[in-house]
Design a protein around this motif. Sequence first.
Motif, PDB file in Angstrom:
ATOM      1  N   GLY A 288       0.831  -1.202   0.000  1.00  0.00           N
ATOM      2  CA  GLY A 288       0.000   0.000   0.000  1.00  0.00           C
ATOM      3  C   GLY A 288       0.862   1.248   0.000  1.00  0.00           C
ATOM      4  N   LYS A 289       1.917   1.246   0.800  1.00  0.00           N
ATOM      5  CA  LYS A 289       2.835   2.384   0.846  1.00  0.00           C
ATOM      6  C   LYS A 289       3.568   2.551  -0.481  1.00  0.00           C
ATOM      7  N   VAL A 290       3.991   1.445  -1.066  1.00  0.00           N
ATOM      8  CA  VAL A 290       4.722   1.486  -2.341  1.00  0.00           C
ATOM      9  C   VAL A 290       3.882   2.157  -3.417  1.00  0.00           C
ATOM     10  N   PHE A 291       2.640   1.712  -3.553  1.00  0.00           N
ATOM     11  CA  PHE A 291       1.816   2.228  -4.657  1.00  0.00           C
ATOM     12  C   PHE A 291       1.299   3.641  -4.378  1.00  0.00           C
ATOM     13  N   GLU A 292       1.246   4.033  -3.102  1.00  0.00           N
ATOM     14  CA  GLU A 292       0.975   5.445  -2.822  1.00  0.00           C
ATOM     15  C   GLU A 292       2.160   6.299  -3.268  1.00  0.00           C
ATOM     16  N   ASP A 293       3.378   5.823  -3.000  1.00  0.00           N
ATOM     17  CA  ASP A 293       4.561   6.535  -3.495  1.00  0.00           C
ATOM     18  C   ASP A 293       4.495   6.699  -5.012  1.00  0.00           C
ATOM     19  N   ASN A 466      -5.500  12.608   9.086  1.00  0.00           N
ATOM     20  CA  ASN A 466      -4.911  11.932  10.244  1.00  0.00           C
ATOM     21  C   ASN A 466      -5.351  10.467  10.303  1.00  0.00           C
ATOM     22  N   CYS A 467      -6.652  10.255  10.135  1.00  0.00           N
ATOM     23  CA  CYS A 467      -7.172   8.883  10.209  1.00  0.00           C
ATOM     24  C   CYS A 467      -6.684   8.034   9.037  1.00  0.00           C
ATOM     25  N   LEU A 468      -6.585   8.627   7.858  1.00  0.00           N
ATOM     26  CA  LEU A 468      -6.045   7.889   6.724  1.00  0.00           C
ATOM     27  C   LEU A 468      -4.626   7.426   7.023  1.00  0.00           C
ATOM     28  N   SER A 469      -3.809   8.311   7.577  1.00  0.00           N
ATOM     29  CA  SER A 469      -2.424   7.958   7.881  1.00  0.00           C
ATOM     30  C   SER A 469      -2.348   6.845   8.925  1.00  0.00           C
ATOM     31  N   ILE A 470      -3.274   6.832   9.865  1.00  0.00           N
ATOM     32  CA  ILE A 470      -3.340   5.746  10.846  1.00  0.00           C
ATOM     33  C   ILE A 470      -3.780   4.454  10.158  1.00  0.00           C
ATOM     34  N   PHE A 471      -4.820   4.547   9.351  1.00  0.00           N
ATOM     35  CA  PHE A 471      -5.435   3.373   8.724  1.00  0.00           C
ATOM     36  C   PHE A 471      -4.461   2.635   7.815  1.00  0.00           C
ATOM     37  N   LYS A 472      -3.589   3.360   7.149  1.00  0.00           N
ATOM     38  CA  LYS A 472      -2.714   2.729   6.160  1.00  0.00           C
ATOM     39  C   LYS A 472      -1.392   2.258   6.758  1.00  0.00           C
ATOM     40  N   ASN A 473      -1.240   2.375   8.077  1.00  0.00           N
ATOM     41  CA  ASN A 473       0.000   1.952   8.724  1.00  0.00           C
ATOM     42  C   ASN A 473      -0.237   0.782   9.659  1.00  0.00           C
ATOM     43  N   TYR A 474       0.722  -0.126   9.668  1.00  0.00           N
ATOM     44  CA  TYR A 474       0.682  -1.263  10.589  1.00  0.00           C
ATOM     45  C   TYR A 474       1.383  -0.877  11.882  1.00  0.00           C
ATOM     46  N   PHE A 475       0.711  -1.122  13.019  1.00  0.00           N
ATOM     47  CA  PHE A 475       1.290  -0.846  14.326  1.00  0.00           C
ATOM     48  C   PHE A 475       1.656  -2.177  14.977  1.00  0.00           C
TER      49      PHE A 475
END
Length: 587
Positions: A288-293, A466-475
């Motif tokens: 997900g991070k790759v294709f957002e880049d 803010n919520c999008l940034s939380i949603f797309k990250n693994y904690f």
Amino acid sequence: MYHKIAVKYYEKGRVLHQKGKLADAERAYKKAIKINQDFVEAHSNLGNVLLDRGRGKEAIFAYRKALKLLPDHPMLLNNLGNALQMRGENEEAINWLNEAIVQDPHYADAYSNLGNAMRGLGRFEEAIVSYQHAIKIDPRLADTYNNLGAILMERDEINDAAINFRKAIEVEPRHIEAYHGLGNALSDLGELDNAIASYHRVIEIDPGHIEAYHGLGNALNDLGELDNAIASFRQAIAIDPGFIEAYRSLARSKKFSEYDDDVRSMESLYAKERIADEPKMRLAFSLGKVFEDLREYEKAMKFIIEATHLKRASFDYSIAEDEDLFRNIKEIFSLEFFSNRIGVGHSDQTPIFILGMPRSGTSLVEQILASHPDVVGAGELSDLLDLTEKVCAADSSMKFPACISDLDSGALKNLGKEYIARIRKYSESAKYITDKMPHNFLRIGFIRAILPNAKIIHLTRDPIDNCLSIFKNYFSGGHAYSYDMTELGQYYNLYLDLMEYWKNILPGAIYDLSYEELVDDQENQIRKLLDFCNLPWDDACLDFHKTRRIVKTSSNAQVRRPMYKDSVNLWKRYEKQLEPLVRTIYG
């Protein structure tokens, strides 16, 4: 006495075993046993060879045969217990190992293996006692020092873990896992240069140790040496192309600008049918991070949603629990609570708390402040949470925040002093030390009660961004609310309501800093921030990305770059997919 030909085969088996010729050794021991069925030593050594060959079940059978011939022999009891422990049959292993210790109370190896079995059952306190007893009997047990270090790491007793890893290395200077464990411990302690040296030592001894390359990459990444970190992650992947954690770290460290071999490899790995849900989930977040880049937003969100679905299905969670927590916080930390405690707490002004929702800009603000010569950035500290847990542990019937309600002024002052003592380990002389644990917004009332002069900086950000940034990250731990859009929106509203509550009952105590205003008007906002902190202007705060310091959060790559606006209104790229989140927050 045994037949001399059986003894000859037995001795041959011993020599072959010592030379590492395990299959030949197995055949020799079996020939000895065929001649003499009651050859205890041959049965025992056959068990050792089978264990070395990874055939634990057969090894256990061999040890049982030996014990039938020579019951209560401590070495045989220990060997059987060890084999059972290695197969995960820890309860039975403990019985045999305890019997070995009964037969020989000074049997160090039996205590060490008993520690391993206790650890396998999660009985950590008993495991530690067993390891310590083994070492007391025989201080030359390198593996036991290493295992003790590993269990102390699991308990977050990092300093003690490092001591034991070093002792293992003193006993056995080429102990690979002790060097690796020491690297991990030193990395957690922020001693990154020494951690890097430990990882290099592992690689020197074993050039194929993928975990050492991964640990090395993470340490380099934390130091901001991104190119070297990426090279280390790639080396791990070259050794094991299926090493998903290395891909995750690579994706976090690298800004993708083209569909390259790294992306192809990640997609190919993700497409494999036999990949388990947990690693598949982690890889999906990375893709997900790759294709957002790469600005392929539809494909990015496809992977993000797949990742969050897999993660959310792996645990139970109810927003009702958090609703109760937020409500209880407001009930305990009432206006009356603070009216009755005017002038309490410790007067020290060292801490600067930087808080807010995760992914709201807390790492950026800490990096800015830590670039000032009067400030040390300590990162996301668990100390405040640890103090509340310590208070609550005194009465197991009460949880936070109820356990705070009856503390008198002396107890609150002592807690403030203890917090200062804890953070002073990061610097004895700095005027200010930052603590940027985002969820300390839950503990603002506690902060004011124990450290009334501490500065509190609250990062705000556009709710959907803010919520999008939380949603797309693994904690790696916690944040159970973050993997479902509706639950995330509900939690975010609880946070907004609580922050409004704090501002109403603690007027002037909290400095709000907008992420959007910071990136749009950098110098002016930094000047205001420094004024709030009673700090003189310093140009280094504008050049924060040049500051070499440890950053151990998912934002460590971003704070190495000049300030950018890429993330402002990013949610509009995903507007259609984020509809459940938008509806929950705005109604």
